[in-house]
Design an enzyme around this catalytic site. Structure first.
Site, PDB file in Angstrom:
ATOM      1  N   SER A  91    -106.512 -25.526  12.281  1.00 21.05           N
ATOM      2  CA  SER A  91    -105.131 -25.043  12.318  1.00 21.05           C
ATOM      3  C   SER A  91    -104.330 -25.424  11.081  1.00 21.05           C
ATOM      4  O   SER A  91    -103.137 -25.127  11.003  1.00 21.05           O
ATOM      5  CB  SER A  91    -104.426 -25.564  13.569  1.00 21.05           C
ATOM      6  N   THR A 193    -100.057 -27.407  13.921  1.00 20.36           N
ATOM      7  CA  THR A 193     -99.492 -27.665  12.598  1.00 20.36           C
ATOM      8  C   THR A 193     -99.434 -29.155  12.325  1.00 20.36           C
ATOM      9  O   THR A 193     -99.205 -29.928  13.245  1.00 20.36           O
ATOM     10  CB  THR A 193     -98.032 -27.157  12.612  1.00 20.36           C
ATOM     11  N   THR A 211     -99.660 -25.444   7.512  1.00 20.44           N
ATOM     12  CA  THR A 211    -100.418 -24.850   8.616  1.00 20.44           C
ATOM     13  C   THR A 211    -101.164 -23.586   8.179  1.00 20.44           C
ATOM     14  O   THR A 211    -100.770 -22.938   7.197  1.00 20.44           O
ATOM     15  CB  THR A 211     -99.465 -24.485   9.775  1.00 20.44           C
ATOM     16  N   ARG A 221     -97.910 -12.104   9.388  1.00 20.34           N
ATOM     17  CA  ARG A 221     -97.043 -12.954  10.218  1.00 20.34           C
ATOM     18  C   ARG A 221     -96.831 -14.328   9.552  1.00 20.34           C
ATOM     19  O   ARG A 221     -97.750 -14.944   9.052  1.00 20.34           O
ATOM     20  CB  ARG A 221     -97.675 -13.141  11.601  1.00 20.34           C
ATOM     21  N   ASP A 224     -92.970 -20.804  11.779  1.00 21.01           N
ATOM     22  CA  ASP A 224     -91.852 -21.686  11.455  1.00 21.01           C
ATOM     23  C   ASP A 224     -92.159 -22.663  10.321  1.00 21.01           C
ATOM     24  O   ASP A 224     -91.248 -23.166   9.664  1.00 21.01           O
ATOM     25  CB  ASP A 224     -91.466 -22.504  12.689  1.00 21.01           C
ATOM     26  N   THR A 244     -93.819 -28.491  15.809  1.00 19.60           N
ATOM     27  CA  THR A 244     -95.145 -27.915  15.968  1.00 19.60           C
ATOM     28  C   THR A 244     -95.100 -27.014  17.198  1.00 19.60           C
ATOM     29  O   THR A 244     -94.263 -27.189  18.069  1.00 19.60           O
ATOM     30  CB  THR A 244     -96.204 -29.023  16.134  1.00 19.60           C
ATOM     31  N   GLY A 245     -95.996 -26.055  17.224  1.00 19.68           N
ATOM     32  CA  GLY A 245     -96.020 -25.170  18.383  1.00 19.68           C
ATOM     33  C   GLY A 245     -95.841 -23.722  17.984  1.00 19.68           C
ATOM     34  O   GLY A 245     -95.994 -23.367  16.808  1.00 19.68           O
TER      35      GLY A 245
HETATM   36  N1  GLY Z   1     -96.144 -23.706  14.147  1.00 18.66           N
HETATM   37  C1  GLY Z   1     -97.070 -22.989  13.410  1.00 18.66           C
HETATM   38  C2  GLY Z   1     -96.953 -21.532  13.543  1.00 18.66           C
HETATM   39  O1  GLY Z   1     -96.423 -21.042  14.524  1.00 18.66           O
HETATM   40  O2  GLY Z   1     -97.413 -20.843  12.669  1.00 18.66           O
END
Ligand code: GLY
Length: 334
Positions: A91, A193, A211, A221, A224, A244-245
């Site tokens: 990730s 992340t 990330t 895409r 955040d 993160t998330g």
């Molecule tokens: N938090 C990493 C992402 O959504 O790309």
């Protein structure tokens, strides 16, 4: 800036008790300890906090940099770089899972004590997006470069391509294509992340975030993690936060900025993260398994974290703490 001193001491003492009863020894840094809401050494840097278990190796590197009198910006850059170079990580960095078209695209940002910021998004074939983000901050008049333009600037400024082919990752993606109906996955398993926030011995703050984003996302895409205020926010007078998330949830709520602003208003890091999660939770129906988590570090050294669902931990390293800490959460994961 006026903090509620009584609240701060109470939270600090809870942290002390939690540490005394459930403390990780330095020799056993991989066990989660249970929730710690503050550090008994609050106010005394260095303090390094990073999301998830891969934060342990990142913190170790950042700590080494700080102990060798490196700057806190060097520490947060070099700390997360270690994870970017770990190609077993699915990730972060070039070992990450690809988008639905089979391309690994990377996002990162960095911010210093004074609010200077650099970011890069939607780039391919660079091992250290975090160093590119820092270079953009330091060598251009801009904050963020994306895609082909970012790649071109990187090549013109001393960065080189790195190609990494991981047969296992390619095979997983090909298996996913057979059953996925070409639909991205946004779920609790797909979000790890690395975000790092740190303070040096002089109280200087900085943060970094990097990330490969959500696995099998639509090509193009961006989450955040490269967005200042969403995946990371640092204000040296107040504190720092990172996230993160599922990135869409953090972008919609300017999550990390919200956490820092709540600390500015006097909330503890735990309270600030909890309120930011509460605002996100309003948009996430029960049973929708979308994880989000924040870690926060206040300018006086108090730190905390919170996630929407159980299962989020972060790595902490201070003069008296080293290990993984379970964050408090709003919802129990099934
Ligand atoms: N938090 C990493 C992402 O959504 O790309």
């Amino acid at each position: 800036m006026h903090y509620d001193r009584r609240k701060f001491i109470r939270t600090g003492l809870v942290g002390t008790v939690a540490m005394a009863s459930g403390c990780n020894s330095i020799g056993d840094p991989e066990e989660s300890t249970g929730k710690i809401t503050g550090d008994p050494s609050a106010g005394k840097g260095p303090i390094v906090l990073s999301t998830w278990k891969h934060g342990l190796m990142a913190n170790a590197k950042a700590w080494q940099v700080l102990k060798a009198n490196g700057t806190v910006l060097d520490a947060v850059e070099q700390g997360v770089s270690v994870v970017e170079s770990d190609f077993s990580n699915r990730s972060v960095g070039l070992g990450g899972r690809p988008d639905r078209d089979g391309f690994v695209t990377l996002d990162a940002c960095i911010q210093d004590h004074g609010g200077r910021a650099g970011a890069v998004a939607f780039i391919q074939r660079f091992e250290h997006p975090i160093s590119l983000a820092r270079a953009i901050m330091e060598r251009t008049p801009h904050v963020m470069l994306v895609g082909k333009g970012a790649e071109q600037w990187a090549l013109e400024n001393g960065f080189v391509h790195r190609d990494v082919d991981i047969p296992e990752v390619r095979q997983e993606w090909q298996d996913w294509l057979k059953t996925s109906t070409y639909k991205p996955i946004a779920n609790i398993e797909n979000h790890d992340t690395i975000g790092m926030i740190a303070m040096d011995a002089n109280g200087q703050l900085a943060g970094s975030c990097t990330t490969s984003g959500m696995a099998y996302k639509i090509h193009g895409r961006v989450g955040d993690s490269p967005i200042i205020g969403a995946g990371l926010f640092v204000d040296g007078e107040v504190g720092a936060a990172c996230a993160t998330g599922v990135g869409e949830l953090m972008i919609r709520t300017a999550g990390s900025h919200t956490v820092v602003e709540l600390m500015r208003q006097g909330r503890t890091p735990d309270e600030a993260c909890q309120e930011a999660i509460r605002r996100i939770a309003k948009h996430v129906p029960a049973k929708e398994d979308m994880q989000v988590g924040f870690i926060a570090l206040r300018a006086d050294g108090l730190y905390g974290a919170r996630s929407l669902y159980s299962g989020f931990d972060y790595a902490a390293k201070t003069n008296s703490v080293e290990g993984l800490v379970d964050a408090g959460y709003d919802r129990e994961r099934d």
